[in-house]
Design a protein around this motif. Structure first.
Motif, PDB file in Angstrom:
ATOM      1  N   CYS A  58       0.843  -1.183   0.000  1.00  0.00           N
ATOM      2  CA  CYS A  58       0.000   0.000   0.000  1.00  0.00           C
ATOM      3  C   CYS A  58       0.881   1.237   0.000  1.00  0.00           C
ATOM      4  CB  CYS A  58      -0.907   0.003   1.229  1.00  0.00           C
ATOM      5  SG  CYS A  58      -1.851   1.547   1.344  1.00  0.00           S
ATOM      6  N   CYS A  90      -6.454   2.374   5.267  1.00  0.00           N
ATOM      7  CA  CYS A  90      -5.833   3.658   5.617  1.00  0.00           C
ATOM      8  C   CYS A  90      -6.422   4.814   4.808  1.00  0.00           C
ATOM      9  CB  CYS A  90      -4.324   3.605   5.424  1.00  0.00           C
ATOM     10  SG  CYS A  90      -3.817   3.583   3.700  1.00  0.00           S
ATOM     11  N   GLY A 139       0.035   4.100   0.898  1.00  0.00           N
ATOM     12  CA  GLY A 139      -0.296   4.998   1.995  1.00  0.00           C
ATOM     13  C   GLY A 139       0.337   4.547   3.301  1.00  0.00           C
ATOM     14  N   CYS A 140       0.086   3.285   3.692  1.00  0.00           N
ATOM     15  CA  CYS A 140       0.513   2.839   5.009  1.00  0.00           C
ATOM     16  C   CYS A 140       1.619   1.778   4.938  1.00  0.00           C
ATOM     17  CB  CYS A 140      -0.683   2.275   5.788  1.00  0.00           C
ATOM     18  SG  CYS A 140      -1.433   0.858   4.981  1.00  0.00           S
ATOM     19  N   CYS A 196      -7.560   0.519   0.570  1.00  0.00           N
ATOM     20  CA  CYS A 196      -6.945   0.145   1.845  1.00  0.00           C
ATOM     21  C   CYS A 196      -7.670   0.830   2.994  1.00  0.00           C
ATOM     22  CB  CYS A 196      -5.470   0.523   1.830  1.00  0.00           C
ATOM     23  SG  CYS A 196      -4.599   0.073   3.340  1.00  0.00           S
TER      24      CYS A 196
HETATM   25 ZN   LIG Z   1      -2.904   1.517   3.325  1.00  0.00          ZN
END
Ligand SMILES: [Zn+2]
Length: 386
Positions: A321, A341, A323-324, A339
């Motif tokens: 991912c 997140c 993002g996270c 996701c």
């Molecule tokens: Zn994520």
């Protein structure tokens, strides 16, 4: 001329074989080049050829031997003794010096002047003008080509030095770019590629129905090779334009390191046969062009752009991912990345972002350089607006 060069090539090869069989002597290039002078004096048909070109042909034959010796030394099983070349497969000949047998003329239009042939109008233009050095005449699939090498001072336009970009290869699209900031660009495949590939399939079906070596078979064969080389040419042009554009607009380019296995797996069932041949060779060719445009080890200021390959197994762009950083396997048919997140992107966008993030995070020194370049740019902008 092609015929004469072919004869010369084969004669020189035969001479080496005979000398070895009868006298146990291995002739080298210099001995043969010396004899060439006598040969040219005796036989008018060879005298008509440019002297340097004839040496060039001997050199090519010599190179075939050098490669053969090298393979023998390396213990390659099929070392491949140099072969006689048929006229149909003889590729062409070359010139070593501008002004000796050929001349590149730029008047109102560009011409190639070839001695004992005449003036030939040239199409296209040299990307960076320079001093013409060598010329190769090639005969491929019923067409003549001239390849001119220029010595030039590469003239690099100063980059805008703004962007950093992560690139992920697509399945349906050509590639997806993740820019710093939060933008994405999808680069589509050439519009006509798919229809051209279908057309090619049709032509090949035609060919397979004809009786081998019949008149109709060779006609169909010609059509196949013509379209095939047209597709390859267009493809090359597309790759060239796309890579140049990306390099011009960015100071950092990050891509996944290619593996043969990864490439076929990524295409999955979509890419079979010819499609695979055309589409799957694109990444390697494209990386080659990027590498050429941004030579490794260069500083950002020198070339304007840094090119970095990301180790796929370590980074896992398609499973991470952006993002996270959570890693989870996604099956190939899953085109979205959602996701917990809060990230909601397409599969390719996520992968491109992961590639970019990894490079920006890891190459912190480099990151500083870019940040500097970017902030310098912003400063000027600020002054301009003020
Ligand atoms: Zn994520």
């Amino acid at each position: 001329m092609l015929k004469k060069h072919q004869l010369l090539y084969n004669a020189a090869l035969e001479q080496r074989i005979t000398a070895y069989r009868k006298q146990g002597i291995s002739l080298n290039y210099y001995q043969q080049a010396k004899e060439l002078t006598e040969l040219r004096a005796e036989l008018p048909e060879f005298k008509a050829l440019n002297a340097q070109s004839s040496q060039n042909t001997l050199k090519r034959m010599d190179r075939a031997f050098q490669q053969f010796y090298r393979r023998c030394k390396e213990g390659v099983e099929k070392a491949g003794f140099p072969r006689f070349k048929s006229f149909a497969r003889y590729p062409g000949w070359g010139y070593n010096t501008h002004g000796d047998g050929w001349r590149f003329l730029i008047e109102e239009k560009a011409y190639l002047k070839l001695s004992s042939v005449g003036h030939i109008r040239m199409r296209g233009k040299a990307r960076t003008p320079g001093k013409p050095k060598t010329l190769d005449i090639l005969y491929k699939q019923g067409k003549w080509y001239a390849s001119v090498v220029f010595e030039c001072e590469p003239e690099r336009k100063q980059n805008a030095m703004t962007g950093a970009v992560g690139l992920d290869w697509g399945v349906e699209t050509f590639a997806t770019l993740a820019h710093d900031g939060n933008d994405y660009t999808a680069i589509e495949n050439e519009r006509h590629l798919r229809s051209a590939l279908n057309q090619l399939k049709g032509l090949q079906r035609d060919l397979s129905r004809k009786k081998r070596d019949s008149r109709n078979w060779s006609k169909a064969k010609k059509r196949v090779t013509a379209l095939h080389s047209k597709i390859a040419r267009k493809r090359h042009e597309f790759l060239h334009q796309t890579s140049t554009k990306i390099v011009r607009e960015n100071s950092l380019i990050a891509v996944e390191k290619l593996s043969i296995k990864g490439m076929t797996a990524k295409g999955g069932k979509l890419k079979k046969g010819l499609n695979r041949e055309v589409l799957c060779t694109a990444p390697a060719a494209f990386h080659g062009m990027l590498k050429y445009l941004c030579p490794p080890g260069c500083k950002v200021e020198e070339t304007g752009t840094r090119y970095i390959e990301v180790p796929t197994r370590k980074v896992k762009p398609s499973q991470t991912c952006s993002g996270c950083g959570k890693q989870e396997k996604k099956p190939l048919h899953q085109r979205k990345h959602i996701c917990s997140c809060g990230i909601h992107l397409s599969r390719d966008e996520t992968a491109a972002r992961v590639i970019l993030n990894w490079v920006l995070g890891r190459e912190s020194a480099l990151c500083g350089e870019i940040a500097l370049a970017v902030s310098a740019k912003h400063e000027t902008l600020a002054i301009a607006t003020a």
